[in-house]
Design a protein around this motif. Structure first.
Motif, PDB file in Angstrom:
ATOM      1  N   ILE A 113       0.849  -1.193   0.000  1.00  0.00           N
ATOM      2  CA  ILE A 113       0.000   0.000   0.000  1.00  0.00           C
ATOM      3  C   ILE A 113       0.882   1.239   0.000  1.00  0.00           C
ATOM      4  O   ILE A 113       1.704   1.417   0.905  1.00  0.00           O
ATOM      5  N   PRO A 114       0.754   2.111  -0.982  1.00  0.00           N
ATOM      6  CA  PRO A 114       1.555   3.337  -0.998  1.00  0.00           C
ATOM      7  C   PRO A 114       1.127   4.332   0.082  1.00  0.00           C
ATOM      8  O   PRO A 114      -0.011   4.289   0.583  1.00  0.00           O
ATOM      9  N   ALA A 115       2.032   5.229   0.407  1.00  0.00           N
ATOM     10  CA  ALA A 115       1.761   6.310   1.357  1.00  0.00           C
ATOM     11  C   ALA A 115       1.566   7.615   0.613  1.00  0.00           C
ATOM     12  O   ALA A 115       2.097   7.816  -0.479  1.00  0.00           O
ATOM     13  N   MET A 116       0.787   8.508   1.221  1.00  0.00           N
ATOM     14  CA  MET A 116       0.658   9.857   0.686  1.00  0.00           C
ATOM     15  C   MET A 116       0.466  10.826   1.841  1.00  0.00           C
ATOM     16  O   MET A 116       0.232  10.434   2.989  1.00  0.00           O
ATOM     17  N   GLY A 171       2.309   3.953  -6.377  1.00  0.00           N
ATOM     18  CA  GLY A 171       3.308   4.387  -5.409  1.00  0.00           C
ATOM     19  C   GLY A 171       4.462   5.137  -6.019  1.00  0.00           C
ATOM     20  O   GLY A 171       5.527   5.264  -5.389  1.00  0.00           O
ATOM     21  N   ARG A 172       4.286   5.658  -7.224  1.00  0.00           N
ATOM     22  CA  ARG A 172       5.336   6.459  -7.855  1.00  0.00           C
ATOM     23  C   ARG A 172       5.256   7.887  -7.318  1.00  0.00           C
ATOM     24  O   ARG A 172       4.920   8.831  -8.034  1.00  0.00           O
ATOM     25  N   SER A 173       5.542   8.043  -6.045  1.00  0.00           N
ATOM     26  CA  SER A 173       5.313   9.347  -5.421  1.00  0.00           C
ATOM     27  C   SER A 173       6.146   9.493  -4.155  1.00  0.00           C
ATOM     28  O   SER A 173       6.604   8.512  -3.565  1.00  0.00           O
ATOM     29  N   TYR A 174       6.327  10.738  -3.763  1.00  0.00           N
ATOM     30  CA  TYR A 174       6.899  11.047  -2.462  1.00  0.00           C
ATOM     31  C   TYR A 174       6.120  12.196  -1.847  1.00  0.00           C
ATOM     32  O   TYR A 174       5.289  12.839  -2.520  1.00  0.00           O
ATOM     33  N   ILE A 175       6.370  12.449  -0.572  1.00  0.00           N
ATOM     34  CA  ILE A 175       5.665  13.486   0.176  1.00  0.00           C
ATOM     35  C   ILE A 175       6.666  14.565   0.545  1.00  0.00           C
ATOM     36  O   ILE A 175       7.758  14.263   1.029  1.00  0.00           O
ATOM     37  N   ASN A 224       7.986   6.775  -1.038  1.00  0.00           N
ATOM     38  CA  ASN A 224       7.557   5.398  -1.109  1.00  0.00           C
ATOM     39  C   ASN A 224       8.790   4.530  -1.398  1.00  0.00           C
ATOM     40  O   ASN A 224       9.824   5.038  -1.832  1.00  0.00           O
ATOM     41  N   PRO A 225       8.709   3.219  -1.190  1.00  0.00           N
ATOM     42  CA  PRO A 225       9.902   2.384  -1.288  1.00  0.00           C
ATOM     43  C   PRO A 225      10.269   2.007  -2.712  1.00  0.00           C
ATOM     44  O   PRO A 225       9.459   2.088  -3.642  1.00  0.00           O
ATOM     45  N   VAL A 226      11.528   1.586  -2.855  1.00  0.00           N
ATOM     46  CA  VAL A 226      11.999   0.839  -4.004  1.00  0.00           C
ATOM     47  C   VAL A 226      12.270  -0.577  -3.511  1.00  0.00           C
ATOM     48  O   VAL A 226      12.910  -0.768  -2.465  1.00  0.00           O
ATOM     49  N   PHE A 227      11.783  -1.587  -4.205  1.00  0.00           N
ATOM     50  CA  PHE A 227      11.931  -2.974  -3.768  1.00  0.00           C
ATOM     51  C   PHE A 227      13.117  -3.630  -4.468  1.00  0.00           C
ATOM     52  O   PHE A 227      13.386  -3.364  -5.650  1.00  0.00           O
TER      53      PHE A 227
END
Length: 503
Positions: free
Chosen positions: A349-352, A388-392, A497-500
């Motif tokens: 689950i991505p974060a925002m 999840g291609r994002s950051y805050i 968001n993470p890179v796996f």
């Protein structure tokens, strides 16, 4: 002249909501005689809701033919209570002659506790309410006893029906779904905002102006339990601002953003986690093209703490407004969900992050979600958030680039997966930051924070770290200010968001 005042006792009859998961208190019906052309009819009812009243109490109103406008006002006593005891708070809304069925078509507006009166007529309505004809039949005023003092909640509701000529209902003008001429790029947005259409103090025009001043590319209309603002943005969008439509679905067991749904989509909120109904409405959000995003999941206000779990979430809000310990808990819980997803081979689950701005001095764009999207369009922004291609970031002054690469030239960015040559293959993690003076970079993995490095005082710099898939199943970046509270890390300037990593 006002008609006689009926008194509703606490023992009013109970009725079962059709399609609902629990009983709701239904009071005695308020009836009106037919009014002459141009006349008014007013009825006032009084009663006391007992401690332990249901979440929703319905006051039926028989509306005769020929009514042009219905107006409702209400008051209630805020009884003094001892320290530590909840006092009285009463919300209000209305359903029309089509009924109160859960998820049904009868919804005509909700203002919660934000205002003491409202009206509805064919050509206009109070913000929070939907304009349209006032048709004959039984309407229901919805009272929501948010909290009730031990002595009960005395209330008074006044209903006024007006006859006379009616004007046509204007066709709502909804925002366009894309901004032309904008290609693949990082776009900044704030998807949790409130205006005068719920409990905010800003107009849509003021929100749009503040969004532009904050350097945002898109916003999402997210009023509490109403869609009335969806058609309130005419003339406020442009080549520099995409306006999405949604709702903050405000249940008694937490709030969830229905993000970027089809304009006019209403998502019901009248259920608790124990009713096992949320999945139905999460699916309705997705059918309407939107995302399901639990908001401020660890907020301490009554009814704000998210109790439905993350099984239906498309993303989760881990940063809500100015960063607080509640956000730190939400961030840690989300990080735990990443570990669980890896362990069970289930989707992550991505974060925002969003501002949840209501009024001054709330800052629109603090924080903002920065999304890599194929264009500035509803479809592309939704796809970027979901992936999840994002950051805050705390503001548009903060920008970053984050990714991993191996010795064979393979690269993965935020929200992506790098498949290396083996579990022990060396992987380079690289973070580039601008706009974060006095901050420290942290690389967080499924084992915890494994690397930290101070950024240059200017706030612009690059940090690298070497690892392997065996050592880190994922890596995400946190850029944090110096700590100000003992025992807690500093507030973030940015979170990714993470890179796996896979061997």
């Amino acid at each position: 002249m006002p008609e006689p005042i009926p008194v509703h006792r606490p023992v009013a009859r109970r009725g079962l909501l059709v399609g609902a998961a629990a009983t709701a208190l239904t009071l005695g019906t308020v009836s009106f005689a037919a009014a002459d052309e141009g006349g008014l009819r007013t009825r006032t009812v009084r009663g006391v809701l007992p401690a332990g009243a249901p979440d929703y109490v319905y006051l039926p109103v028989d509306v005769p033919r020929g009514v042009a406008e219905i107006a409702v006002s209400y008051t209630y006593e805020k009884t003094p209570v001892p320290a530590g005891t909840q006092g009285n708070a009463l919300d209000i809304g209305i359903f029309d002659e089509r009924g109160t069925e859960l998820g049904g078509p009868g919804f005509r507006g909700w203002s919660g506790g934000a205002r003491g009166s409202f009206f509805i007529r064919a050509d206009a309505a109070t913000p929070g309410y939907l304009a349209g004809p006032v048709l004959a039949g039984t309407w229901h005023i919805a009272l929501g006893p948010y909290t009730v003092a031990p002595e009960g909640l005395p209330y008074e509701v006044t209903v006024t029906l007006s006859t006379g000529p009616t004007a046509p209902t204007p066709r709502p003008v909804y925002p366009p779904e894309r901004v032309k001429g904008r290609g693949r790029a990082w776009y900044r947005g704030d998807c949790h905002l409130h205006s005068v259409h719920s409990d905010g103090m800003r107009t849509p025009a003021e929100i749009a102006a503040a969004a532009r001043a904050a350097g945002l590319d898109f916003i999402n209309s997210s009023e509490h339990n109403t869609t009335s603002a969806h058609g309130a943005w005419d003339g406020l969008w442009g080549d520099d601002l995409l306006v999405l439509t949604g709702e903050e679905v405000t249940t008694r067991n937490g709030h969830v953003i229905a993000l970027a749904t089809d304009p006019g989509t209403f998502v019901d909120w009248r259920y608790r986690a124990r009713d096992n109904r949320f999945g139905r409405y999460a699916q309705a959000v997705r059918r309407a093209g939107g995302l399901v995003v639990p908001a401020h999941p660890h907020a301490t206000c009554i009814g704000c703490h998210w109790k439905f779990g993350l099984g239906e979430a498309d993303a989760v809000e881990v940063w809500n407004g100015p960063y607080t310990p509640q956000d730190e808990i939400a961030l840690a819980e989300w990080d735990n969900s990443l570990v669980a997803a890896i362990r069970s081979s289930t989707p992550w689950i991505p974060a925002m992050g969003n501002s949840d701005a209501h009024r001054e001095p709330d800052r629109i764009g603090l924080p903002q979600t920065v999304v890599l999207a194929d264009g500035l369009s509803r479809e592309a922004i939704v796809a970027g958030i979901r992936a999840g291609r994002s950051y805050i970031a705390e503001s548009s002054a903060v920008s970053l680039s984050f990714g991993v690469s191996d010795g064979r030239g393979r690269h993965a960015g935020i929200g992506e997966r790098l498949r290396a040559e083996g579990d022990d293959a060396p992987v380079t993690v690289r973070l580039e930051v601008t706009g974060a003076p006095e901050c420290t970079a942290h690389f967080v993995t499924d084992q915890g924070t494994l690397f930290t490095a101070a950024l240059p005082k200017s706030g612009t710099g690059t940090v690298e770290w070497r690892t392997t898939p065996a050592y880190a199943a994922y890596v995400r970046a946190e850029v944090r200010h110096p700590a100000t509270l003992p025992g807690l890390p500093g507030a973030p300037a940015a979170l990714t968001n993470p890179v796996f990593l896979e061997g």
